[in-house]
Write a protein that holds these residues in place. Structure first.
Motif, PDB file in Angstrom:
ATOM      1  N   HIS A  28       0.814  -1.219   0.000  1.00 10.34           N
ATOM      2  CA  HIS A  28       0.000   0.000   0.000  1.00 10.34           C
ATOM      3  C   HIS A  28       0.846   1.267   0.000  1.00 10.34           C
ATOM      4  CE1 HIS A  28       0.761   1.189   4.193  1.00 10.34           C
ATOM      5  NE2 HIS A  28       0.783  -0.102   4.482  1.00 10.34           N
ATOM      6  N   GLY A  29       0.161   2.409  -0.074  1.00 10.38           N
ATOM      7  CA  GLY A  29       0.820   3.706  -0.150  1.00 10.38           C
ATOM      8  C   GLY A  29       0.736   4.515   1.135  1.00 10.38           C
ATOM      9  N   PHE A  30       1.249   5.728   1.068  1.00 10.53           N
ATOM     10  CA  PHE A  30       1.238   6.694   2.182  1.00 10.53           C
ATOM     11  C   PHE A  30       0.041   7.632   2.010  1.00 10.53           C
ATOM     12  CE2 PHE A  30       2.160  10.853   3.907  1.00 10.53           C
ATOM     13  CZ  PHE A  30       2.754  10.597   5.122  1.00 10.53           C
ATOM     14  N   LYS A  87      13.251   5.376  13.614  1.00 10.33           N
ATOM     15  CA  LYS A  87      13.783   5.798  12.319  1.00 10.33           C
ATOM     16  C   LYS A  87      13.178   4.911  11.224  1.00 10.33           C
ATOM     17  CE  LYS A  87      18.156   7.731  13.978  1.00 10.33           C
ATOM     18  NZ  LYS A  87      19.640   7.696  13.870  1.00 10.33           N
ATOM     19  N   TYR A  88      12.025   5.337  10.731  1.00 14.16           N
ATOM     20  CA  TYR A  88      11.357   4.579   9.677  1.00 14.16           C
ATOM     21  C   TYR A  88      12.148   4.705   8.378  1.00 14.16           C
ATOM     22  CZ  TYR A  88       7.300   4.345  12.777  1.00 14.16           C
ATOM     23  OH  TYR A  88       6.457   4.096  13.835  1.00 14.16           O
ATOM     24  N   SER A  89      12.217   3.622   7.632  1.00 12.68           N
ATOM     25  CA  SER A  89      12.938   3.669   6.359  1.00 12.68           C
ATOM     26  C   SER A  89      12.358   2.683   5.365  1.00 12.68           C
ATOM     27  CB  SER A  89      14.426   3.358   6.568  1.00 12.68           C
ATOM     28  OG  SER A  89      14.629   1.971   6.781  1.00 12.68           O
ATOM     29  N   ILE A  90      12.564   2.979   4.089  1.00 14.19           N
ATOM     30  CA  ILE A  90      12.171   2.081   3.014  1.00 14.19           C
ATOM     31  C   ILE A  90      12.903   0.750   3.145  1.00 14.19           C
ATOM     32  CG2 ILE A  90      12.258   1.713   0.516  1.00 14.19           C
ATOM     33  CD1 ILE A  90      10.084   3.671   1.360  1.00 14.19           C
ATOM     34  N   PHE A  91      14.144   0.795   3.579  1.00 20.18           N
ATOM     35  CA  PHE A  91      14.941  -0.430   3.722  1.00 20.18           C
ATOM     36  C   PHE A  91      14.324  -1.352   4.775  1.00 20.18           C
ATOM     37  CE2 PHE A  91      17.797   2.975   2.348  1.00 20.18           C
ATOM     38  CZ  PHE A  91      18.288   2.424   1.173  1.00 20.18           C
ATOM     39  N   GLU A  92      13.890  -0.773   5.884  1.00 13.96           N
ATOM     40  CA  GLU A  92      13.255  -1.574   6.925  1.00 13.96           C
ATOM     41  C   GLU A  92      11.943  -2.159   6.438  1.00 13.96           C
ATOM     42  OE1 GLU A  92      12.472  -1.052  11.640  1.00 13.96           O
ATOM     43  OE2 GLU A  92      11.539   0.470  10.361  1.00 13.96           O
ATOM     44  N   GLN A  93      11.155  -1.371   5.694  1.00 10.85           N
ATOM     45  CA  GLN A  93       9.880  -1.877   5.191  1.00 10.85           C
ATOM     46  C   GLN A  93      10.106  -3.026   4.204  1.00 10.85           C
ATOM     47  OE1 GLN A  93       7.559  -0.801   6.935  1.00 10.85           O
ATOM     48  NE2 GLN A  93       7.312   1.412   7.018  1.00 10.85           N
ATOM     49  N   ALA A  94      11.157  -2.929   3.390  1.00  8.43           N
ATOM     50  CA  ALA A  94      11.468  -4.029   2.473  1.00  8.43           C
ATOM     51  C   ALA A  94      11.853  -5.288   3.260  1.00  8.43           C
ATOM     52  CB  ALA A  94      12.601  -3.623   1.527  1.00  8.43           C
ATOM     53  N   LYS A 141       4.791  16.897  -1.356  1.00  8.89           N
ATOM     54  CA  LYS A 141       5.959  16.992  -2.226  1.00  8.89           C
ATOM     55  C   LYS A 141       7.155  17.618  -1.523  1.00  8.89           C
ATOM     56  CE  LYS A 141       3.117  17.424  -6.359  1.00  8.89           C
ATOM     57  NZ  LYS A 141       2.767  18.260  -7.527  1.00  8.89           N
ATOM     58  N   ASP A 142       6.912  18.557  -0.626  1.00  9.24           N
ATOM     59  CA  ASP A 142       7.993  19.275   0.037  1.00  9.24           C
ATOM     60  C   ASP A 142       7.992  18.958   1.527  1.00  9.24           C
ATOM     61  OD1 ASP A 142       7.010  21.922  -2.049  1.00  9.24           O
ATOM     62  OD2 ASP A 142       8.805  20.718  -2.320  1.00  9.24           O
ATOM     63  N   TYR A 143       9.054  18.332   1.972  1.00  9.91           N
ATOM     64  CA  TYR A 143       9.152  18.025   3.395  1.00  9.91           C
ATOM     65  C   TYR A 143       9.807  19.205   4.105  1.00  9.91           C
ATOM     66  CZ  TYR A 143      10.248  15.800   7.760  1.00  9.91           C
ATOM     67  OH  TYR A 143      10.315  15.499   9.084  1.00  9.91           O
ATOM     68  N   SER A 144       9.171  19.698   5.140  1.00 12.43           N
ATOM     69  CA  SER A 144       9.698  20.843   5.875  1.00 12.43           C
ATOM     70  C   SER A 144       9.214  20.775   7.313  1.00 12.43           C
ATOM     71  CB  SER A 144       9.213  22.149   5.234  1.00 12.43           C
ATOM     72  OG  SER A 144       7.805  22.258   5.354  1.00 12.43           O
ATOM     73  N   ILE A 145       9.716  21.698   8.143  1.00 10.38           N
ATOM     74  CA  ILE A 145       9.242  21.773   9.527  1.00 10.38           C
ATOM     75  C   ILE A 145       7.739  22.022   9.546  1.00 10.38           C
ATOM     76  CG2 ILE A 145       9.401  23.069  11.675  1.00 10.38           C
ATOM     77  CD1 ILE A 145      11.805  21.299  11.122  1.00 10.38           C
ATOM     78  N   SER A 157       7.709  11.298  10.989  1.00 11.10           N
ATOM     79  CA  SER A 157       8.827  10.346  10.890  1.00 11.10           C
ATOM     80  C   SER A 157       8.736   9.518   9.615  1.00 11.10           C
ATOM     81  CB  SER A 157       8.842   9.418  12.113  1.00 11.10           C
ATOM     82  OG  SER A 157       9.019  10.144  13.307  1.00 11.10           O
ATOM     83  N   LEU A 158       7.524   9.103   9.260  1.00 10.22           N
ATOM     84  CA  LEU A 158       7.341   8.334   8.033  1.00 10.22           C
ATOM     85  C   LEU A 158       7.690   9.152   6.790  1.00 10.22           C
ATOM     86  CD1 LEU A 158       3.946   6.571   8.893  1.00 10.22           C
ATOM     87  CD2 LEU A 158       6.173   5.461   8.656  1.00 10.22           C
ATOM     88  N   LEU A 159       7.465  10.457   6.866  1.00 11.23           N
ATOM     89  CA  LEU A 159       7.728  11.328   5.719  1.00 11.23           C
ATOM     90  C   LEU A 159       9.204  11.396   5.342  1.00 11.23           C
ATOM     91  CD1 LEU A 159       5.285  14.304   6.288  1.00 11.23           C
ATOM     92  CD2 LEU A 159       5.472  12.944   4.214  1.00 11.23           C
ATOM     93  N   GLN A 160      10.073  10.849   6.186  1.00 18.15           N
ATOM     94  CA  GLN A 160      11.492  10.825   5.838  1.00 18.15           C
ATOM     95  C   GLN A 160      11.751  10.022   4.566  1.00 18.15           C
ATOM     96  OE1 GLN A 160      13.943  12.538   7.103  1.00 18.15           O
ATOM     97  NE2 GLN A 160      12.678  13.490   8.685  1.00 18.15           N
ATOM     98  N   TYR A 161      10.775   9.211   4.160  1.00 15.80           N
ATOM     99  CA  TYR A 161      10.972   8.421   2.945  1.00 15.80           C
ATOM    100  C   TYR A 161      11.164   9.313   1.722  1.00 15.80           C
ATOM    101  CZ  TYR A 161       6.384   8.936   0.594  1.00 15.80           C
ATOM    102  OH  TYR A 161       5.282   9.405  -0.077  1.00 15.80           O
ATOM    103  N   ILE A 162      10.657  10.530   1.767  1.00 22.08           N
ATOM    104  CA  ILE A 162      10.841  11.447   0.640  1.00 22.08           C
ATOM    105  C   ILE A 162      12.327  11.757   0.466  1.00 22.08           C
ATOM    106  CG2 ILE A 162      10.322  13.748  -0.257  1.00 22.08           C
ATOM    107  CD1 ILE A 162       7.661  13.600   1.254  1.00 22.08           C
TER     108      ILE A 162
END
Length: 314
Positions: free
Chosen positions: A67-69, A108-115, A174-178, A229-234
């Motif tokens: 699934h997606g975000f 620290k969520y990551s695409i690598f961990e999800q894989a 699209k833009d990750y920011s504070i 935290s999940l948004l770090q995937y961007i």
């Protein structure tokens, strides 16, 4: 004047604290049914939700859905039963931090961990030697590409691909920011509905009940508190673009893209032109012009037709 703003600020602190701990909405009967039909397994000390349905007799084919975000495996509800009529097993999971899976924080969520999570589920289900078909969407597309890289490039992968079908890969913010971090932490149902509604077509908007189901899955286990935290995937997608695009362009695994062209995240025609240029050997389906970022929910029959045509082509 400064004292006035200070008083307002001090007043807002407890209000925000209370707001962040508002109990999640009660799960609907439909969402409860989805939860009850699934199971959990342990991954690195966390409980991960998945569904595993046995379907078509006389077939050994397996399909796994990613699934997606920021939603969950419930995104596949409208195509679940038709898939069970075609495949022997239909499997979906909630990534860590999503849906009915644990949502640890800080983490620290990551695409690598999800894989690695997907690989662990495959192993847990005894499918390590089984060729599997993957269908992915949005965030799940990037996880699928990491799995493809491991399988094709460095040979450490534990997933044996039969095919890969991507759909509207991209990110909602699209833009990750504070600022986006603050907004995702303070989001409520009204803000969430408006944001999600913008990535659906005007004629394919979710019903009020469907919006609440998406929100219920997100709020389960305080999921609103891990969105930033999940948004770090961007950032990870930008950093590892060469790795993941390289896996896509070099693989010999059968590939297909199902694309809703009204998608504001991956606008038409730029997105599909770039995809064709990068992956000329891949086939693709462009759905009706009013279909947007969630094709499996907005046009489930069109999605299924495209996917079955792809599966029957090799």
């Amino acid at each position: 004047m400064k004292e006035w703003w200070l008083q307002v600020g001090l007043l807002c602190i407890p209000l925000v604290a209370v707001y962040l701990h508002i109990p999640p909405p009660q799960l609907s009967p439909a969402l409860n049914k989805w939860l009850s039909a699934g199971e959990h397994f342990h991954f690195r000390g966390h409980n991960v939700f998945y569904r595993d349905s046995f379907g078509a007799l006389g077939s050994s084919d397996v399909v796994i859905l990613l699934h997606g975000f920021p939603t969950s495996s419930y995104d596949w509800i409208k195509i679940w039963e038709p898939l069970t009529q075609r495949f022997h097993r239909v499997i979906a999971l909630d990534f860590l931090g999503f849906g009915f899976s644990d949502k640890p924080r800080p983490h620290k969520y990551s695409i690598f961990e999800q894989a690695s999570l997907v690989e662990a589920l495959v192993s847990h289900l005894g499918l390590g030697q089984q060729k599997v078909n993957l269908i992915s969407h949005d965030y799940g597309d990037t996880v699928a590409l990491e799995l493809l890289y491991r399988s094709d490039q460095n040979r450490t992968g534990r997933l044996n691909f039969n095919s890969l079908c991507l759909s509207n890969g991209g990110n909602l913010l699209k833009d990750y920011s504070i600022l986006s971090s603050i907004l995702t932490r303070l989001t409520n149902h009204v803000i969430f509905q408006k944001g999600i509604g913008e990535v659906f077509g005007p004629y394919t908007q979710p019903t009020e009940a469907e919006f609440w189901d998406m929100w219920g899955g997100l709020r389960y286990n305080d999921g609103n508190l891990v969105l930033d935290s999940l948004l770090q995937y961007i950032n990870q997608r930008l950093k590892h673009r060469e790795r993941w695009v390289g896996a896509l362009t070099s693989t010999s695994v059968p590939l297909h893209m199902i694309y809703g062209p009204l998608d504001p995240v991956n606008p038409h025609p730029e997105f599909i032109r770039l995809y064709q240029k990068l992956v000329p050997r891949s086939t693709f389906t462009i759905l009706d012009e009013h279909i947007s970022h969630y094709p499996q929910l907005e046009d489930p029959q069109g999605f299924l037709n495209a996917y079955f045509n792809f599966i029957h082509s090799f």
